[in-house]
Scaffold this active site. Sequence first.
Site, PDB file in Angstrom:
ATOM      1  N   ALA A  43      -8.662   2.095  11.784  1.00 31.85           N
ATOM      2  CA  ALA A  43      -9.002   0.809  11.149  1.00 31.85           C
ATOM      3  C   ALA A  43      -9.102   0.903   9.633  1.00 31.85           C
ATOM      4  O   ALA A  43      -9.548  -0.052   8.987  1.00 31.85           O
ATOM      5  CB  ALA A  43     -10.289   0.210  11.729  1.00 31.85           C
ATOM      6  N   ASP A  82      -5.707   2.132  14.655  1.00 32.61           N
ATOM      7  CA  ASP A  82      -6.145   3.485  15.004  1.00 32.61           C
ATOM      8  C   ASP A  82      -7.554   3.706  14.455  1.00 32.61           C
ATOM      9  O   ASP A  82      -8.533   3.429  15.131  1.00 32.61           O
ATOM     10  CB  ASP A  82      -5.136   4.493  14.466  1.00 32.61           C
ATOM     11  CG  ASP A  82      -5.397   5.902  14.958  1.00 32.61           C
ATOM     12  OD1 ASP A  82      -6.381   6.109  15.702  1.00 32.61           O
ATOM     13  OD2 ASP A  82      -4.623   6.818  14.613  1.00 32.61           O
ATOM     14  N   ASP A  94      -0.867  -6.468  13.119  1.00 30.13           N
ATOM     15  CA  ASP A  94      -0.296  -5.127  13.136  1.00 30.13           C
ATOM     16  C   ASP A  94       0.036  -4.798  14.578  1.00 30.13           C
ATOM     17  O   ASP A  94      -0.398  -5.507  15.502  1.00 30.13           O
ATOM     18  CB  ASP A  94      -1.270  -4.100  12.549  1.00 30.13           C
ATOM     19  CG  ASP A  94      -0.549  -2.940  11.863  1.00 30.13           C
ATOM     20  OD1 ASP A  94       0.634  -2.707  12.190  1.00 30.13           O
ATOM     21  OD2 ASP A  94      -1.164  -2.275  11.019  1.00 30.13           O
ATOM     22  N   LYS A 119       0.829  -1.191   0.000  1.00 27.29           N
ATOM     23  CA  LYS A 119       0.000   0.000   0.000  1.00 27.29           C
ATOM     24  C   LYS A 119       0.863   1.239   0.000  1.00 27.29           C
ATOM     25  O   LYS A 119       2.065   1.175   0.243  1.00 27.29           O
ATOM     26  CB  LYS A 119      -0.936  -0.005   1.209  1.00 27.29           C
ATOM     27  CG  LYS A 119      -0.191   0.070   2.484  1.00 27.29           C
ATOM     28  CD  LYS A 119      -0.997  -0.185   3.750  1.00 27.29           C
ATOM     29  CE  LYS A 119      -2.456  -0.129   3.636  1.00 27.29           C
ATOM     30  NZ  LYS A 119      -3.118  -0.421   4.909  1.00 27.29           N
TER      31      LYS A 119
END
Length: 313
Positions: A225, A223, A219, A192
């Site tokens: 999501a 935070d 992860d 990403k």
Amino acid sequence: MYGDIKLYAGSACPELAQRVADYIGKRLNRWEIITFPNENIFIRLNSSVRGQDVYLIQTHDSPVHDNIMEMLIAIDCFKRDSAGRITVVIPYMSYSQSDKKDQPRVPITSRLLADMIEVAGADRWITIDLHAGQIQGFYNIPGDSLTALYIICDYIRAKHLDATVVTTDLGYAKGGRNYAEKLGFPLAFVEKRRVGNETGREALTLIGSVAGKDVLIVDDLVDTAGSVVQAVDVVRAHGARDVYLAFTHAVLSPPALERLAALDIKEIVTTDTLPISPDERLPNMTVLTVAELLGEVIMRSHEGRSVGELFNE
């Protein structure tokens, strides 16, 4: 070398601090924390800590800046009462994502936080799963950077899954590799790209195979999501079966809970490094405690014993 262990619970995580105290077999020491009408914080100890081995347990939960300031004032309070040694125990350390100057004219706030903790008077620090390992080098005082990896892996292993570990981005590749090696699972990555300073990211592709297998997305924190939503969409598009999500720090900034509740995820596994209220616990959410880990490290630190032995296999 020091006196008795003195445990103090910051306002951000009293329940976790109590669990740590129960594990150690010590009581939490009493103090007064007062916030005046002008929002200034005042702390007064109810008993002396002169010459004692003091441990302050304070996570960086919301309101983050109030809790950081409370932590710093408490450290100063212990120092001025002549504590023998002051260790700040920060289960989740905020600003750990601001660990480098990756664009012009920006701060390195995690370094600033380290400086403030040292200047306040802390002698040691303890934290769990720093977002970036190099933050350890920002401190000139010794500390213990722990991991919840073993706690989470023990729980996942008991499920006897035939799964592939998937990281939400390439930045957590090393963490994903550690999970895969510990569990004996293959590894895949979601590739990403972060776009500027926006909270949204663009998921590009999957490196690896998940077709016909369960998936464990891992992860260090969740935070808003957004990354999790993208990762679930990608693995579903590539033929994954049941999807599990595991992470250490449940930051869960809005709209994280709504996003997680809407996802087709078998189970969400996290820890109590940040408090999760009953109304925030989704039906498929399991919260593992880090109290025993922190308690054991506190006792070993106090007694001068190795912390690394806890993780040697």
